[in-house]
Design a protein around this motif. Structure first.
Motif, short mmCIF file in Angstrom:
data_model
loop_
_atom_site.label_atom_id
_atom_site.label_comp_id
_atom_site.label_asym_id
_atom_site.label_seq_id
_atom_site.Cartn_x
_atom_site.Cartn_y
_atom_site.Cartn_z
N PHE A 353 8.25 -7.54 -9.87
CA PHE A 353 8.72 -6.21 -10.25
C PHE A 353 7.54 -5.43 -10.83
CE2 PHE A 353 11.13 -3.69 -13.66
CZ PHE A 353 11.77 -2.84 -12.76
N VAL A 354 7.47 -4.13 -10.53
CA VAL A 354 6.46 -3.28 -11.17
C VAL A 354 7.12 -1.98 -11.61
CG1 VAL A 354 4.39 -4.17 -10.01
CG2 VAL A 354 5.72 -2.36 -8.91
N ARG A 355 6.65 -1.47 -12.72
CA ARG A 355 7.09 -0.14 -13.16
C ARG A 355 5.98 0.84 -12.79
NH1 ARG A 355 7.19 2.27 -19.21
NH2 ARG A 355 7.94 4.34 -18.68
N LEU A 356 6.25 1.73 -11.86
CA LEU A 356 5.26 2.72 -11.44
C LEU A 356 5.35 3.90 -12.41
CD1 LEU A 356 5.74 2.43 -7.56
CD2 LEU A 356 4.22 1.13 -9.06
N ALA A 357 4.56 3.80 -13.47
CA ALA A 357 4.61 4.78 -14.56
C ALA A 357 3.59 5.89 -14.26
CB ALA A 357 4.21 4.10 -15.87
N HIS A 358 3.79 7.04 -14.80
CA HIS A 358 4.93 7.67 -15.47
C HIS A 358 5.43 8.82 -14.61
CE1 HIS A 358 4.95 5.81 -19.41
NE2 HIS A 358 3.66 6.06 -19.61
N TYR A 359 5.11 8.75 -13.32
CA TYR A 359 5.31 9.84 -12.35
C TYR A 359 5.37 9.18 -10.98
CZ TYR A 359 0.54 8.49 -12.93
OH TYR A 359 -0.57 7.68 -13.08
N PRO A 360 5.85 9.88 -9.97
CA PRO A 360 5.89 9.27 -8.64
C PRO A 360 4.49 8.89 -8.14
CG PRO A 360 7.30 11.21 -8.71
CD PRO A 360 6.49 11.21 -9.99
N HIS A 361 4.32 7.63 -7.78
CA HIS A 361 3.04 7.20 -7.19
C HIS A 361 3.04 7.53 -5.70
CE1 HIS A 361 1.75 4.04 -10.41
NE2 HIS A 361 2.42 5.02 -10.96
N ASN A 362 1.88 7.35 -5.06
CA ASN A 362 1.82 7.66 -3.63
C ASN A 362 2.72 6.71 -2.84
OD1 ASN A 362 0.03 5.36 -2.41
ND2 ASN A 362 -0.97 5.96 -4.33
N GLU A 363 3.09 7.19 -1.66
CA GLU A 363 4.09 6.50 -0.85
C GLU A 363 3.65 5.11 -0.41
OE1 GLU A 363 5.63 9.15 2.15
OE2 GLU A 363 6.67 7.53 3.19
N HIS A 364 2.33 4.88 -0.32
CA HIS A 364 1.84 3.56 0.11
C HIS A 364 2.30 2.47 -0.85
CE1 HIS A 364 -0.61 5.48 3.13
NE2 HIS A 364 -1.17 6.25 2.21
N MET A 365 2.48 2.81 -2.11
CA MET A 365 2.86 1.79 -3.09
C MET A 365 4.21 1.17 -2.73
SD MET A 365 0.62 1.15 -5.43
CE MET A 365 1.16 0.67 -7.06
N ALA A 366 5.22 2.01 -2.54
CA ALA A 366 6.55 1.46 -2.26
C ALA A 366 6.59 0.82 -0.87
CB ALA A 366 7.60 2.55 -2.38
N ARG A 367 5.83 1.38 0.07
CA ARG A 367 5.82 0.78 1.42
C ARG A 367 5.21 -0.61 1.38
NH1 ARG A 367 7.08 3.45 5.95
NH2 ARG A 367 7.70 5.61 5.67
N LEU A 368 4.11 -0.76 0.64
CA LEU A 368 3.48 -2.07 0.54
C LEU A 368 4.36 -3.02 -0.28
CD1 LEU A 368 0.98 -3.63 1.38
CD2 LEU A 368 -0.12 -2.88 -0.74
N ALA A 369 4.99 -2.50 -1.32
CA ALA A 369 5.90 -3.32 -2.13
C ALA A 369 7.04 -3.86 -1.27
CB ALA A 369 6.44 -2.51 -3.31
N ASP A 370 7.51 -3.03 -0.34
CA ASP A 370 8.54 -3.49 0.62
C ASP A 370 8.03 -4.72 1.36
OD1 ASP A 370 10.58 -1.65 0.31
OD2 ASP A 370 10.47 -0.86 2.35
N GLU A 371 6.79 -4.63 1.84
CA GLU A 371 6.22 -5.74 2.63
C GLU A 371 5.94 -6.96 1.80
OE1 GLU A 371 2.64 -4.82 4.81
OE2 GLU A 371 3.61 -3.01 5.61
N MET A 372 5.47 -6.73 0.56
CA MET A 372 5.04 -7.86 -0.27
C MET A 372 6.21 -8.48 -1.04
SD MET A 372 1.44 -6.37 -1.80
CE MET A 372 1.18 -7.77 -2.91
N GLY A 373 7.33 -7.80 -1.09
CA GLY A 373 8.46 -8.36 -1.84
C GLY A 373 8.31 -8.14 -3.33
N ILE A 374 7.96 -6.92 -3.72
CA ILE A 374 7.85 -6.59 -5.14
C ILE A 374 8.81 -5.44 -5.44
CG2 ILE A 374 6.32 -5.77 -6.98
CD1 ILE A 374 4.02 -7.13 -5.57
#
Ligand code: GCB
Length: 608
Positions: A353-374
């Motif tokens: 799990f990660v908390r992407l603080a404190h504002y929306p991070h770039n879209e690559h973060m959630a896309r990669l998290a999808d792939e990595m299982g985070i």
């Protein structure tokens, strides 16, 4: 171009001429990333005339920098020239690219040129910006497309009919001045990086295109996929096809008069996404000649009593907070490589799990998290003291939330929408935040809603910590930041803490931590030593275990990060040092303490 929908995540109403252009990475697009010419404009000379009137309010813009002119002959008076101006890299913040711009807050004008090859009645063209901090005025061939406000969410404009085949001028004024009424406001604990900080794309579509879609498990089920697709254009009532080739599932939906197609697909034996098995399914959405290809996971997330359930199973969130910064460059992170660096470190720590603080991070973060299982907690910058009674501030915060949800609603990794961080309790503030919760729930009822709240001490007993923020009644998680041992006493105090938490909800500690300068050593009471920070972690983790419903934590923070609030010479030098990883990429002693704890937690979870 505007269309009105009420209950859908992609019903975010674009301001001015903005259009909805979601899932842009699933499209054929031309990158406009690269070196752009720039003019640094501290007095906004390119924007206002000498009477301080904006040039771009004229029907035809003739003055300022937007027309992108050059002197035609020796008699011509043009006091700027993009062609001979220096360049900066896009995407990128300006602060880290030129030492003269390190502390700069103001306007910088960006200019690039682009070609538009194919035009015709069935072609539409758009410009897409991943983000520009904080305000952007966009012009194509001297025509204003619009002004976007908000530094961390995407925006797009249609440019059909405004271009020629070669050498189109794209000019963007980016201004990162801080404003009391803005979101965030003037006071934060991070660097106010300015610039075109994320990808810029030229997107071509047919006359009718897929503006957004959402495919997910129907709430309360694991065998029904719910699909909604929004079309925009003259053929908006043409059939929409949804196909999951590997699942052998397909459907054809008919949109309503507004171009919204909705339907369900029965899916037996669907394999679910989880950190252990981050299973993504190929999906193709098509309407006419427009096709989007994405990969999506299916999972459920819920709070039941004091537990968090992922796919119906109790889960402990082994988290860490992350800023959108690459500490090795001391710059805004924006690329997939940056995302990989940060998320690999989180994984190395044992995080699910990660908390992407404190504002929306770039879209690559959630896309990669999808792939990595985070799993991810995503947040909007309603931080500290926002103008709670200002309707424009509320509208701005709501827009940022809606844009974030519209962008990431197909990411299985995103399990929490957070609407705020450490906001001071008052009726006005609670009403403000409650309206954000309502907005998030109406746009997306399938995820947990939270906010990082605060804790206060019993006036008669400073070691008794109380969590009773009235806003806690509206969130799914009870999350709060707590800094015993750093802002409140020394590490020894941590052992004496007792808890009174008002809410019978899963408790996720959204922050704790301490500063440590890499390689500075001392005893466990020496501020800024690695030993001190490690001791805070060593004592805090068992103390948190004593909180009923303790379901996870995201200590502050993965990496040291730049902050103008952190000035101690020789120690901080403009860096917040609460990272468990330093700006050299080295792991501090606390890293191992947290990693060991998470290893134990992972074992316990697996044995359940
Ligand atoms: C907090 C804030 C975070 C700060 C941190 C600190 O509570 O949420 O933005 O950076 O504390 O280091 O003080």
């Amino acid at each position: 171009m505007l269309f009105l929908l009420t209950s859908l995540a992609y019903a975010n109403l674009p301001s001015q001429a903005e259009v909805v252009m979601a899932d842009v990475f699933s499209r054929q697009a031309t990158s406009l990333n690269g070196q752009w010419h720039v003019i640094v404009d501290p007095y906004d000379t390119g924007y206002f005339d000498y009477r301080r009137q904006p040039y771009d309010e004229a029907a035809k813009i003739t003055g300022g920098y937007a027309p992108d002119l050059q002197a035609k002959d020796k008699t011509d008076l043009i006091e700027y020239n993009f062609e001979t101006s220096p360049t900066l890299k896009v995407p990128g913040d300006w602060n880290s690219q030129d030492s003269k711009l390190f502390y700069y807050e103001g306007s910088v004008w960006y200019r690039t040129k682009f070609d538009v090859k194919e035009t015709g009645p069935d072609r539409r063209w758009f410009l897409y910006f991943g983000a520009a901090n904080y305000e952007a005025d966009v012009y194509v061939n001297g025509t204003k497309l619009g002004k976007h406000i908000g530094g961390f969410t995407p925006f797009a404009y249609e440019i059909t009919g405004l271009t020629r085949s070669q050498g189109n001028s794209l000019v963007v004024r980016v201004n990162n001045n801080r404003h009391p009424e803005a979101v965030p406001t003037v006071n934060t604990d991070w660097w106010n990086y300015g610039g075109l900080t994320r990808d810029v794309l030229l997107v071509e579509t047919p006359a009718t295109y897929i503006a957004n879609f959402c495919v997910r498990l129907k709430p309360g089920t694991t065998n029904t996929i719910e699909a909604r697709v929004q079309l925009d254009g003259p053929e908006r009532q043409q059939p929409v096809k949804i196909n999951f080739p590997a699942l052998k599932l397909a459907a054809e939906l008919t949109p309503n008069g507004e171009g919204l197609a909705q339907g369900e697909l029965a899916a037996t034996d669907l394999r679910l996404w989880s950190p252990e098995h981050p299973l993504l399914n190929n999906v193709e959405i098509s309407a006419g000649t427009d096709t989007l290809k994405d990969r999506v996971g299916f999972r459920t997330i819920a709070a039941r009593g004091r537990d968090i359930l992922l796919n119906g199973r109790k889960v402990f969130l082994r988290g860490i907070c992350i800023h959108e910064e690459n500490p090795l460059r001391g710059a805004r992170a924006w690329s997939e490589e940056d995302a990989r660096l940060l998320l690999n470190w989180a994984r190395d720590l044992g995080c699910n799990f990660v908390r992407l603080a404190h504002y929306p991070h770039n879209e690559h973060m959630a896309r990669l998290a999808d792939e990595m299982g985070i799993m991810c907690w995503e947040e909007i910058p309603v931080y500290w003291t926002i103008q709670w009674t200002n309707p424009a501030t509320a509208a701005n915060a709501k827009q940022q939330l809606a844009d974030l949800i519209a962008r990431d609603q197909n990411r299985a990794s995103v399990v929490v929408w957070s609407v705020a961080n450490e906001t001071p309790v008052s009726d006005a503030r609670t009403a403000f935040l409650k309206s954000l919760v309502d907005e998030a729930r109406s746009l997306d009822g399938s995820r947990l809603i939270s906010a990082a709240m605060e804790v206060h001490a019993d006036t008669n007993d400073p070691a008794r910590k109380i969590v009773d923020d009235p806003f806690g009644q509206y969130t799914d998680l009870c999350s709060f930041n707590e800094y015993t041992g750093w802002y409140d006493g020394l590490p020894e105090k941590i052992d004496r803490i007792s808890w009174s938490v008002k809410y019978d909800k899963p408790v996720v500690i959204s922050e704790f931590g301490a500063d440590a300068k890499q390689d500075m050593h001392g005893d466990t009471e020496t501020r800024f030593s690695e030993e001190y920070q490690a001791e805070v972690y060593r004592r805090t983790l068992p103390m948190l275990e004593r909180i009923p419903g303790f379901s996870g934590c995201t200590p502050w923070i993965l990496c040291d990060f730049r902050s103008p609030r952190r000035q101690l010479p020789g120690v901080q030098n403009g860096w917040n040092l609460k990272g468990v990883i330093s700006r050299q990429g080295r792991k501090k002693m606390a890293f191992a303490v947290l990693k060991n704890y998470y290893n134990e937690k992972a074992k316990a979870d697996a044995a359940q």
